[in-house]
Design an enzyme around this catalytic site. Structure first.
Site, PDB file in Angstrom:
ATOM      1  N   ALA A 125     158.213   0.556  62.830  1.00  0.00           N
ATOM      2  CA  ALA A 125     158.073   1.995  63.077  1.00  0.00           C
ATOM      3  C   ALA A 125     159.430   2.572  63.421  1.00  0.00           C
ATOM      4  CB  ALA A 125     157.088   2.246  64.215  1.00  0.00           C
ATOM      5  N   GLU A 129     162.507   2.112  57.773  1.00  0.00           N
ATOM      6  CA  GLU A 129     162.241   1.272  58.938  1.00  0.00           C
ATOM      7  C   GLU A 129     161.749  -0.120  58.546  1.00  0.00           C
ATOM      8  OE1 GLU A 129     162.951   1.710  62.088  1.00  0.00           O
ATOM      9  OE2 GLU A 129     163.810   3.682  61.695  1.00  0.00           O
ATOM     10  N   GLU A 164     163.994  -2.913  60.232  1.00  0.00           N
ATOM     11  CA  GLU A 164     163.392  -3.747  61.280  1.00  0.00           C
ATOM     12  C   GLU A 164     162.928  -5.106  60.771  1.00  0.00           C
ATOM     13  OE1 GLU A 164     160.344  -1.693  63.462  1.00  0.00           O
ATOM     14  OE2 GLU A 164     161.838  -0.681  64.694  1.00  0.00           O
ATOM     15  N   ARG A 188     159.066  -3.437  75.772  1.00  0.00           N
ATOM     16  CA  ARG A 188     159.137  -1.984  75.983  1.00  0.00           C
ATOM     17  C   ARG A 188     159.257  -1.730  77.479  1.00  0.00           C
ATOM     18  NH1 ARG A 188     160.627   0.379  71.299  1.00  0.00           N
ATOM     19  NH2 ARG A 188     159.278  -0.286  69.585  1.00  0.00           N
ATOM     20  N   GLU A 196     165.678  -4.469  70.560  1.00  0.00           N
ATOM     21  CA  GLU A 196     165.418  -4.938  69.194  1.00  0.00           C
ATOM     22  C   GLU A 196     166.145  -6.240  68.885  1.00  0.00           C
ATOM     23  OE1 GLU A 196     166.357  -1.776  66.495  1.00  0.00           O
ATOM     24  OE2 GLU A 196     164.328  -0.945  66.582  1.00  0.00           O
TER      25      GLU A 196
END
Length: 199
Positions: A89, A106, A110, A77, A157
């Site tokens: 999330a 999600e 993900e 992040r 990601e």
């Protein structure tokens, strides 16, 4: 007569008068930054400025398998310059989509999983002094691996790693301060406090 639930502490919706509002940043993405000049409800004070980060909200998933292992993501992040242990999330960025629908989507995008059983754990405001974001946190069980379909991970990601962590280990990491992502902390503590997971 007041019920026991009504006598407990509770938040309540309430808005102070906005005298003037101005966008500081707004583009095609889902968040925007504006400044509002507000005054108290009785108008006793001169208007004062508050910054507001407009955010559509998010859905968060504590996905747990039959062995009580949590599906975790390790993701960089930029704002925090840190690689976090996270859980799936995503933003409530599609009009009319309910939080649980976003959580389901999600989890597939993900992590490539669907879940049969869903329990809403809690909804929280992450930083209400500046942001309108509400995170809706769910416990998901009865997992089936379905793959991500045609969804392609990009940017940070694309470097994301996934893995399984026993719930007691994640609980200990949260209490020990080794895992600090707020949705993970809240999800783990809420699931344990409600007796849905055993630390």
């Amino acid at each position: 007569m007041t019920s026991p639930e009504e006598s407990l502490p509770h938040d309540e919706p309430r808005g102070w008068p906005v005298v003037r509002s101005e966008d500081l940043h707004r583009d095609g993405w889902v968040v925007a930054l504006r400044q509002d000049w507000i005054t108290d409800p009785e108008g006793r004070e001169e208007p004062f400025r508050r910054l507001v980060l407009e955010h559509p909200g998010a859905a968060v998933v504590l996905a747990v398998d039959e062995q009580d292992r949590v599906l975790c993501l390790w993701q960089y992040r930029h704002a925090a310059a840190r690689r976090f242990v996270e859980i799936p999330a995503g933003l409530l960025d599609q009009p009319g989509e309910e939080p649980e629908q976003v959580a389901r989507r999600e989890l597939v995008e993900e992590a490539g999983y669907e879940a049969e059983d869903w329990t809403h754990l809690v909804s929280t405001y992450s930083s209400p002094g500046i942001s309108s974001e509400v995170a809706h946190i769910y416990l998901a069980r009865g997992l089936t691996h379905v793959g991500r379909g045609d969804f392609v991970l990009a940017h940070e990601e694309a470097e994301m790693e996934t893995g399984w962590v026993p719930f007691p280990d994640l609980y200990a990491a949260v209490l020990g301060g080794r895992v600090q992502d707020a949705p993970v902390v809240i999800a783990v503590l809420a699931a344990a406090a409600r007796g849905l997971m055993s630390p």
